[in-house]
Motif scaffolding. Structure first.
Motif, short mmCIF file in Angstrom:
data_model
loop_
_atom_site.label_atom_id
_atom_site.label_comp_id
_atom_site.label_asym_id
_atom_site.label_seq_id
_atom_site.Cartn_x
_atom_site.Cartn_y
_atom_site.Cartn_z
N GLU A 128 -14.30 -50.50 43.36
CA GLU A 128 -14.31 -49.08 43.02
C GLU A 128 -15.63 -48.43 43.40
OE1 GLU A 128 -13.31 -49.08 38.89
OE2 GLU A 128 -11.14 -49.22 39.25
N THR A 129 -16.74 -49.15 43.18
CA THR A 129 -18.04 -48.59 43.52
C THR A 129 -18.21 -48.47 45.03
OG1 THR A 129 -19.00 -49.53 41.51
CG2 THR A 129 -20.53 -48.81 43.21
N GLU A 132 -16.37 -45.38 45.99
CA GLU A 132 -17.17 -44.21 45.62
C GLU A 132 -18.30 -44.00 46.63
OE1 GLU A 132 -18.64 -45.14 41.78
OE2 GLU A 132 -16.66 -45.12 40.82
N TRP A 135 -17.24 -42.28 49.76
CA TRP A 135 -17.03 -40.84 49.60
C TRP A 135 -18.32 -40.09 49.35
CZ3 TRP A 135 -13.17 -38.12 51.25
CH2 TRP A 135 -11.95 -38.77 51.52
N HIS A 157 -26.44 -44.51 45.46
CA HIS A 157 -25.26 -44.64 44.59
C HIS A 157 -24.98 -46.11 44.27
CE1 HIS A 157 -21.46 -43.21 42.82
NE2 HIS A 157 -20.94 -44.32 43.31
N SER A 258 -12.12 -37.68 47.65
CA SER A 258 -12.79 -37.85 46.34
C SER A 258 -13.98 -36.91 46.24
CB SER A 258 -13.25 -39.29 46.16
OG SER A 258 -12.14 -40.16 46.10
#
Length: 258
Positions: A128-129, A132, A135, A157, A258
């Motif tokens: 998931e990271t 992210e 995006w 991030h 996203s």
């Protein structure tokens, strides 16, 4: 370096839109076949057949500098360029499937993570990271932005969530050639690097490790793994720098920006 970065014509951009859309269709198709007991060789064969018979495309990886398969399948601690084998996937595995098709001489390149059954909490969080982070990078793309800013945003991030960013492999320009300038690093220093201009096309494909960032190349000359055997995850989209921002050329059906 600027002189080697091609600005795509409207005709080239449309060809890349088509190739990107077909690559996304291929990646969307294969997901339902990823399950325990299926080998990555089988996934490769399904993708090759779909690419040639349904999409009327060519698989770019097959034979590229001697690569023996049509897709890359990177399982668990494999960072990238994993070669499909007859070893069956196990419940709890995570696998990156990286596909590139050639349509009318132009390349479409994209990848995604897939869960084999139910992943561990650690594996899910890593995947998931990494999504992210992709995006976050895409969100930085616009005319006048420097590649160092894009890389720094992805790095920040990921590292804020205690993941490391692989530095040896990066995104790249794309068009008639599989790999063109510029190199698109997933780490960087703000205010440095190439200034983005409308008409540039490149994949962004950050690779995040659950442990340290260091990797090693296996004896087969392709497979890259984490040195500490920690899990690794990667997602990839091909993007176009537009006059006002960014267009993602490899969005899958049902996927929203996203």
């Amino acid at each position: 370096m600027r002189m080697t970065v091609s600005i795509k014509t409207p005709q080239e951009i449309e060809a890349l839109r088509v190739a990107g859309r077909l690559a996304a269709q291929l990646l969307g198709m294969i997901g339902e076949h990823v399950r325990p007991g299926v080998s990555t060789d089988t996934l490769n064969d399904i993708c090759e057949q779909y690419t040639t018979q349904v999409l009327a495309c060519t698989s770019a990886p097959l034979g590229y500098h001697g690569f023996p398969k049509s897709i890359c399948t990177s399982v668990n601690h494999v960072v990238c360029h994993g070669i499909p084998t007859d070893k069956p996937l196990k419940r709890g595995d995570i696998v990156n499937i990286d596909v590139t098709v050639i349509k009318d001489d132009y390349h479409g390149d994209t990848s995604a993570m897939f869960y084999v059954g139910e992943p561990t909490i650690q594996a899910r969080r890593l995947c998931e990271t990494s999504y992210e982070s992709l995006w976050v990078g895409i969100g930085m793309v616009r005319p006048g932005m420097r590649l160092g800013d894009l890389g720094h945003a992805i790095q920040s991030h990921a590292e804020a969530r205690n993941y490391s960013v692989v530095r040896e492999y990066c995104g790249h320009g794309i068009g008639r050639q599989f790999h063109e300038e510029p190199q698109v690093l997933h780490y960087g220093i703000p205010g440095t690097g190439l200034v983005l201009e409308p008409g540039m096309v490149f994949p962004i494909e950050p690779m995040l490790n659950a442990g340290k960032r260091h990797v090693k190349l296996l004896a087969d000359g392709w497979t890259v793994v984490t040195k500490d055997h920690s899990l690794s995850a990667q997602w990839e989209h091909m993007v176009l720098v537009t006059d006002s921002g960014v267009e993602v050329l490899t969005l899958r059906e049902g996927e929203t920006p996203s």
